[in-house]
Design an enzyme around this catalytic site. Structure first.
Site, PDB file in Angstrom:
ATOM      1  N   ARG A  68     -24.743  55.261 -34.318  1.00 14.03           N
ATOM      2  CA  ARG A  68     -24.967  55.015 -35.741  1.00 14.03           C
ATOM      3  C   ARG A  68     -23.729  54.495 -36.450  1.00 14.03           C
ATOM      4  NH1 ARG A  68     -28.396  60.434 -37.512  1.00 14.03           N
ATOM      5  NH2 ARG A  68     -30.270  60.014 -36.249  1.00 14.03           N
ATOM      6  N   GLU A 110     -25.974  50.751 -33.989  1.00 17.26           N
ATOM      7  CA  GLU A 110     -27.404  50.848 -33.712  1.00 17.26           C
ATOM      8  C   GLU A 110     -28.247  50.085 -34.721  1.00 17.26           C
ATOM      9  OE1 GLU A 110     -29.911  50.949 -31.701  1.00 17.26           O
ATOM     10  OE2 GLU A 110     -29.397  52.942 -30.951  1.00 17.26           O
ATOM     11  N   VAL A 111     -29.334  49.519 -34.234  1.00 14.70           N
ATOM     12  CA  VAL A 111     -30.276  48.805 -35.080  1.00 14.70           C
ATOM     13  C   VAL A 111     -31.244  49.799 -35.730  1.00 14.70           C
ATOM     14  CG1 VAL A 111     -31.887  48.435 -33.166  1.00 14.70           C
ATOM     15  CG2 VAL A 111     -31.923  46.876 -35.120  1.00 14.70           C
ATOM     16  N   HIS A 204     -36.983  63.298 -14.250  1.00 14.35           N
ATOM     17  CA  HIS A 204     -36.008  63.257 -13.157  1.00 14.35           C
ATOM     18  C   HIS A 204     -36.431  64.095 -11.966  1.00 14.35           C
ATOM     19  CE1 HIS A 204     -34.371  66.917 -15.159  1.00 14.35           C
ATOM     20  NE2 HIS A 204     -33.986  67.246 -13.945  1.00 14.35           N
ATOM     21  N   GLU A 242     -33.553  79.544 -13.571  1.00 14.47           N
ATOM     22  CA  GLU A 242     -32.211  79.070 -13.887  1.00 14.47           C
ATOM     23  C   GLU A 242     -31.352  80.235 -14.369  1.00 14.47           C
ATOM     24  OE1 GLU A 242     -32.102  74.847 -15.741  1.00 14.47           O
ATOM     25  OE2 GLU A 242     -33.828  75.829 -16.651  1.00 14.47           O
ATOM     26  N   ASP A 261     -40.378  72.451 -22.607  1.00 12.08           N
ATOM     27  CA  ASP A 261     -39.255  71.773 -21.964  1.00 12.08           C
ATOM     28  C   ASP A 261     -39.538  71.459 -20.504  1.00 12.08           C
ATOM     29  OD1 ASP A 261     -36.586  70.748 -21.949  1.00 12.08           O
ATOM     30  OD2 ASP A 261     -35.904  72.574 -20.974  1.00 12.08           O
ATOM     31  N   HIS A 266     -42.156  68.460 -16.083  1.00 11.38           N
ATOM     32  CA  HIS A 266     -41.633  68.634 -14.737  1.00 11.38           C
ATOM     33  C   HIS A 266     -42.617  69.342 -13.806  1.00 11.38           C
ATOM     34  CE1 HIS A 266     -37.965  67.068 -16.221  1.00 11.38           C
ATOM     35  NE2 HIS A 266     -37.485  68.176 -16.737  1.00 11.38           N
ATOM     36  N   LYS A 353     -34.725  80.750 -18.304  1.00 10.73           N
ATOM     37  CA  LYS A 353     -33.272  80.794 -18.443  1.00 10.73           C
ATOM     38  C   LYS A 353     -32.761  82.216 -18.205  1.00 10.73           C
ATOM     39  CE  LYS A 353     -32.962  76.480 -19.952  1.00 10.73           C
ATOM     40  NZ  LYS A 353     -32.325  75.416 -19.153  1.00 10.73           N
TER      41      LYS A 353
END
Length: 497
Positions: A68, A110-111, A204, A242, A261, A266, A353
């Site tokens: 920005r 940034e545009v 991913h 995790e 999340d 995933h 978590k």
């Protein structure tokens, strides 16, 4: 053991946006929106450094970081150096990686819809420079949106408003929507600006070598493929605990939670990799279609029977988290797939978590027949793929216990995939190569995501269960144990991972 070869299966289905298997040799401009953000620093810059070391970037390329505020090219270069110093390949490689990446890097403001900033001018300048340097005269332009999901729609509209969409490719990070309604709104805006073949939605987990080995293990080996159904499999466990805290991203996490999340983006995608029907071919379209079709068979989650949510003790004391937060930091869910192959087989999903261990595992628990010769002495056989790192395959089976008596024991054979000849890529690097080549095999689609959101939607309604507290360093709320009965969760059994 990966099927990602240079032979015909991967070359039969290229997109219409300009690239084939040699697409990564054309000059490249990677426009990294959000170049100073956490995701760029942790994942994108190290992935680019890896690709450069492996010779998987074209001879002529440029990285155009955006943000920005006004920044100089030198300030952008310093961001890259700091990122590689913290998240790069190691002390002996950081200096060389940083030197290469910074030499190829520019910065532009940034545009927005109202203001083009400096992005179009810098992009035009780089385009001319690379056209002159490249032997083919054609430049691949990839826009990578490493920005908060709330900025996806404004960024997409801004690119369209300033004619920056023609012939380019665009990469969207997850989550691609945060509800069925927001997913549809985003996808409508995206398709106003781009053709579907231009769009790459990253997950991913699909880029992990071991995830890709799921269908290779099954379709290239009759030993496993013949037991890949409800007649031989009692349950499937997809377990991603995790040990990580959320303190560094508490504000984002408190508005999202473990379920949003991890599950749609995933765990559902990994479940589809396990459960899909054999594709007609290994071409991109066939593999993607097989994954889409089985997600369409996911039964909507039943929050009252098949879902347990948890929140680790002390979560509400973290800066940025509301004192009365009901955000889930843990979810265990029992997913049912309504098709002939998997009818009646629970797919058990678990992630959270601050748990007792970190792992990324897919386990097929095989049925046993206590009526046969050895009766109840026979334990469940298990086929397990670890998705972490380079991956590993484990086979747990019943064997004779060494000694004079005919007594049974359980043994496990393990194949670490880093022992297989080859040179694996980290998932982000692998997916970036696919973007350059126009290979959409490992990317999510609107059809698949529509089905995934339909299966997940009940968790967003009034039947969403309350969160159960659980101690840090544990395996989550005790209520989650019942979901995995009668076998029980394999991870955490005897408190071993």
């Amino acid at each position: 053991m990966s099927d990602r070869s240079t032979t015909s299966p991967h070359d039969t289905d290229r997109t219409s946006t300009g690239s084939d298997a040699e697409g990564h040799q054309k000059p490249l401009i990677l426009v990294l929106h959000g170049a100073r953000g956490d995701l760029s620093r942790r994942l994108v810059f190290p992935a680019l450094a890896t690709l450069n070391r492996r010779g998987l970037l074209p001879e002529h390329w440029a990285l155009l970081g955006t943000g920005r505020g006004a920044k100089t090219d030198e300030e952008m270069a310093e961001v890259i150096r700091e990122a590689l110093d913290e998240f790069g390949a190691g002390d002996d490689q950081v200096e060389d990686d940083a030197e290469v990446l910074t030499r190829h890097t520019r910065y532009a403001q940034e545009v927005t819809e109202e203001d083009p900033g400096t992005l179009p001018d810098v992009l035009d300048e780089l385009h001319r420079t690379l056209e002159e340097a490249g032997s083919e005269g054609e430049v691949n332009v990839v826009h990578y949106l490493a920005i908060p999901p709330a900025a996806f729609i404004p960024a997409t509209r801004a690119l369209a408003a300033h004619d920056l969409t023609d012939g380019v490719r665009i990469v969207y990070e997850k989550p691609y929507g945060e509800s069925p309604e927001s997913f549809r709104e985003l996808d409508a805006v995206v398709h106003e600006a781009f053709d579907e073949e231009q769009v790459f939605r990253i997950d991913h987990f699909l880029g992990m070598e071991a995830t890709q080995n799921l269908h290779v293990l099954r379709f290239a080996n009759d030993l496993f493929g013949t037991v890949w159904d409800r007649h031989h499999v009692e349950q499937v466990q997809i377990d991603v605990p995790e040990t990580l805290d959320v303190a560094q991203r508490a504000e984002f996490y408190d508005g999202t939670g473990a379920a949003l999340d991890m599950v749609v983006n995933h765990l559902f995608q990994v479940a589809a990799q396990v459960a899909m029907e054999p594709p007609r071919h290994l071409a991109s379209t066939d593999l993607v279609r097989a994954r889409e079709e089985v997600i369409g068979c996911f039964r909507p989650l039943d929050p009252t029977q098949d879902v347990v949510l948890g929140q680790f003790e002390g979560y509400r004391d973290i800066d940025g988290v509301a004192e009365d937060s009901t955000t889930d930091t843990f979810i265990a869910a029992r997913l049912w797939i309504d098709n002939p192959r998997w009818q009646g087989v629970p797919f058990l999903l678990r992630t959270g978590k601050q748990m007792a261990a970190s792992a990324q595992r897919v386990s097929l628990v095989l049925r046993r027949d206590p009526e046969k010769l050895f009766g109840d002495e026979v334990e469940h056989g298990v086929i397990t793929l670890s998705l972490a790192g380079d991956g590993a395959i484990e086979i747990t089976t019943t064997v004779k216990r060494p000694g004079p008596d005919l007594a049974l024991a359980t043994g496990t054979a393990r194949l670490d995939l880093h022992d297989v000849d080859g040179d694996p890529l980290p998932s982000y690097a692998s997916l970036l190569v696919d973007v350059l080549q126009g290979d959409r095999t490992l990317f999510t689609t609107p059809t698949g995501l529509e089905h995934a959101w339909q299966a997940f939607a009940p968790l967003l309604g009034e039947d969403r269960p309350e969160v159960h507290p659980y101690p840090r360093g544990s395996w989550g709320p005790a209520a989650a144990e019942d979901l995995a009965s009668p076998v029980g969760w394999l991870l955490g059994r005897d408190d071993a991972s």
